[in-house]
Design a protein around this motif. Structure first.
Motif, PDB file in Angstrom:
ATOM      1  N   ASN A  88      -3.906  -2.753 -14.397  1.00 34.78           N
ATOM      2  CA  ASN A  88      -3.966  -4.119 -13.895  1.00 34.78           C
ATOM      3  C   ASN A  88      -3.167  -4.266 -12.593  1.00 34.78           C
ATOM      4  N   GLY A  89      -3.790  -4.861 -11.578  1.00 32.15           N
ATOM      5  CA  GLY A  89      -3.116  -5.118 -10.310  1.00 32.15           C
ATOM      6  C   GLY A  89      -3.187  -3.993  -9.305  1.00 32.15           C
ATOM      7  N   ILE A  90      -4.045  -3.006  -9.568  1.00 33.09           N
ATOM      8  CA  ILE A  90      -4.150  -1.837  -8.678  1.00 33.09           C
ATOM      9  C   ILE A  90      -5.564  -1.721  -8.114  1.00 33.09           C
ATOM     10  N   ASP A  91      -5.630  -1.371  -6.834  1.00 34.29           N
ATOM     11  CA  ASP A  91      -6.882  -0.976  -6.196  1.00 34.29           C
ATOM     12  C   ASP A  91      -6.619   0.404  -5.611  1.00 34.29           C
ATOM     13  N   HIS A 108       5.018  -4.057  -7.441  1.00 31.38           N
ATOM     14  CA  HIS A 108       5.398  -2.649  -7.589  1.00 31.38           C
ATOM     15  C   HIS A 108       5.107  -2.148  -9.003  1.00 31.38           C
ATOM     16  N   ILE A 109       4.487  -0.995  -9.085  1.00 34.21           N
ATOM     17  CA  ILE A 109       4.220  -0.330 -10.351  1.00 34.21           C
ATOM     18  C   ILE A 109       4.872   1.045 -10.274  1.00 34.21           C
ATOM     19  N   LYS A 157       0.852  -1.185   0.000  1.00 35.56           N
ATOM     20  CA  LYS A 157       0.000   0.000   0.000  1.00 35.56           C
ATOM     21  C   LYS A 157       0.889   1.237   0.000  1.00 35.56           C
ATOM     22  N   HIS A 158       0.602   2.163  -0.940  1.00 36.51           N
ATOM     23  CA  HIS A 158       1.372   3.397  -1.066  1.00 36.51           C
ATOM     24  C   HIS A 158       0.419   4.581  -1.165  1.00 36.51           C
ATOM     25  N   SER A 159       0.890   5.752  -0.717  1.00 39.54           N
ATOM     26  CA  SER A 159       0.128   6.989  -0.859  1.00 39.54           C
ATOM     27  C   SER A 159       0.848   7.915  -1.820  1.00 39.54           C
ATOM     28  N   TYR A 160       0.045   8.602  -2.652  1.00 36.03           N
ATOM     29  CA  TYR A 160       0.586   9.517  -3.648  1.00 36.03           C
ATOM     30  C   TYR A 160      -0.173  10.834  -3.590  1.00 36.03           C
ATOM     31  N   LYS A 161       0.550  11.943  -3.801  1.00 33.16           N
ATOM     32  CA  LYS A 161      -0.080  13.254  -3.924  1.00 33.16           C
ATOM     33  C   LYS A 161      -0.582  13.391  -5.355  1.00 33.16           C
ATOM     34  N   ILE A 162      -1.755  13.976  -5.501  1.00 31.89           N
ATOM     35  CA  ILE A 162      -2.337  14.215  -6.813  1.00 31.89           C
ATOM     36  C   ILE A 162      -2.386  15.719  -7.040  1.00 31.89           C
ATOM     37  N   GLY A 163      -1.867  16.164  -8.159  1.00 37.88           N
ATOM     38  CA  GLY A 163      -1.885  17.578  -8.512  1.00 37.88           C
ATOM     39  C   GLY A 163      -2.898  17.844  -9.608  1.00 37.88           C
ATOM     40  N   GLY A 164      -3.517  19.029  -9.581  1.00 35.44           N
ATOM     41  CA  GLY A 164      -4.459  19.431 -10.618  1.00 35.44           C
ATOM     42  C   GLY A 164      -5.883  18.985 -10.373  1.00 35.44           C
ATOM     43  N   THR A 175       5.924   4.876 -10.661  1.00 35.72           N
ATOM     44  CA  THR A 175       5.164   6.118 -10.660  1.00 35.72           C
ATOM     45  C   THR A 175       4.980   6.638 -12.085  1.00 35.72           C
ATOM     46  N   GLU A 176       5.940   6.398 -12.962  1.00 31.76           N
ATOM     47  CA  GLU A 176       5.839   6.839 -14.348  1.00 31.76           C
ATOM     48  C   GLU A 176       4.639   6.198 -15.046  1.00 31.76           C
ATOM     49  N   GLN A 177       4.357   4.933 -14.741  1.00 35.93           N
ATOM     50  CA  GLN A 177       3.204   4.258 -15.343  1.00 35.93           C
ATOM     51  C   GLN A 177       1.904   4.861 -14.813  1.00 35.93           C
ATOM     52  N   LEU A 178       1.875   5.208 -13.534  1.00 36.48           N
ATOM     53  CA  LEU A 178       0.699   5.854 -12.947  1.00 36.48           C
ATOM     54  C   LEU A 178       0.494   7.221 -13.606  1.00 36.48           C
ATOM     55  N   GLN A 179       1.605   7.953 -13.810  1.00 36.57           N
ATOM     56  CA  GLN A 179       1.524   9.272 -14.431  1.00 36.57           C
ATOM     57  C   GLN A 179       1.002   9.176 -15.856  1.00 36.57           C
ATOM     58  N   GLU A 180       1.419   8.155 -16.607  1.00 33.58           N
ATOM     59  CA  GLU A 180       0.932   7.976 -17.978  1.00 33.58           C
ATOM     60  C   GLU A 180      -0.586   7.827 -17.998  1.00 33.58           C
ATOM     61  N   ALA A 181      -1.121   7.065 -17.049  1.00 34.24           N
ATOM     62  CA  ALA A 181      -2.572   6.866 -16.987  1.00 34.24           C
ATOM     63  C   ALA A 181      -3.287   8.181 -16.695  1.00 34.24           C
ATOM     64  N   LEU A 182      -2.720   9.011 -15.821  1.00 33.37           N
ATOM     65  CA  LEU A 182      -3.352  10.290 -15.488  1.00 33.37           C
ATOM     66  C   LEU A 182      -3.185  11.304 -16.616  1.00 33.37           C
ATOM     67  N   SER A 183      -2.041  11.310 -17.271  1.00 34.67           N
ATOM     68  CA  SER A 183      -1.817  12.238 -18.377  1.00 34.67           C
ATOM     69  C   SER A 183      -2.775  11.962 -19.531  1.00 34.67           C
ATOM     70  N   ALA A 184      -3.202  10.718 -19.658  1.00 31.20           N
ATOM     71  CA  ALA A 184      -4.120  10.349 -20.735  1.00 31.20           C
ATOM     72  C   ALA A 184      -5.518  10.935 -20.531  1.00 31.20           C
ATOM     73  N   ILE A 185      -5.871  11.316 -19.292  1.00 27.30           N
ATOM     74  CA  ILE A 185      -7.216  11.824 -19.012  1.00 27.30           C
ATOM     75  C   ILE A 185      -7.254  13.311 -18.690  1.00 27.30           C
ATOM     76  N   GLY A 186      -6.096  13.940 -18.541  1.00 25.37           N
ATOM     77  CA  GLY A 186      -6.106  15.363 -18.225  1.00 25.37           C
ATOM     78  C   GLY A 186      -4.764  15.847 -17.724  1.00 25.37           C
ATOM     79  N   ASN A 187      -4.748  17.058 -17.215  1.00 25.89           N
ATOM     80  CA  ASN A 187      -3.526  17.690 -16.743  1.00 25.89           C
ATOM     81  C   ASN A 187      -3.350  17.415 -15.249  1.00 25.89           C
TER      82      ASN A 187
END
Length: 132
Positions: A27-30, A47-48, A2-9, A50-62
């Motif tokens: 895949n593999g994330i809750d 482990h996934i 379990k990890h925590s991440y800050k979300i910007g925007g 952070t760059e892969q997480l960022q790609e998913a967010l960049s695909a939907i907005g800023n």
């Protein structure tokens, strides 16, 4: 893990829902995303990056994602999604206000709907135009 991440925007519930949906699409994330503070709590099978997480967010907005170092500070001055309010809703004079709904985020400008529900763009609840 379990990890925590800050979300910007992210400053509205529509953004929160879009981000949560995008992260849960990996895949593999809750993921559970909160608006205040703007944090994503992600449980991963493996482990996934952070760059892969960022790609998913960049695909939907800023939006941005970065490891949360326990600061939990709100992003002051960050702008909401690209469909932030631009102008008030204008209802044509030949339509009565009863049964008219609009998106409070003005995603589609002054578009109106004739029944309640969710905005097809951001997912926010449509608001009923007040009657006078």
């Amino acid at each position: 893990m379990k990890h925590s991440y800050k979300i910007g925007g992210m400053t509205c519930d529509g953004c929160r829902g879009r981000i949560e949906k995008a992260l849960n699409g990996i895949n593999g994330i809750d993921a559970v995303v909160t608006l205040n503070p703007p944090i994503a709590t992600i449980t991963m099978e493996k482990h996934i990056a952070t760059e892969q997480l960022q790609e998913a967010l960049s695909a939907i907005g800023n939006y941005t994602i970065s490891p949360d170092n326990g600061e939990n500070k709100h992003n002051e001055g960050s702008s909401c999604c690209s469909f932030a309010p631009q102008k008030p809703v204008v209802i044509p004079k030949d339509i009565q206000a009863d049964g008219i709904y609009y998106c409070p985020m003005y995603c589609e400008g002054d578009k109106i709907y004739h029944k309640s529900g969710n905005c097809p763009v951001c997912g926010m609840n449509l608001e009923k135009k007040p009657t006078m």
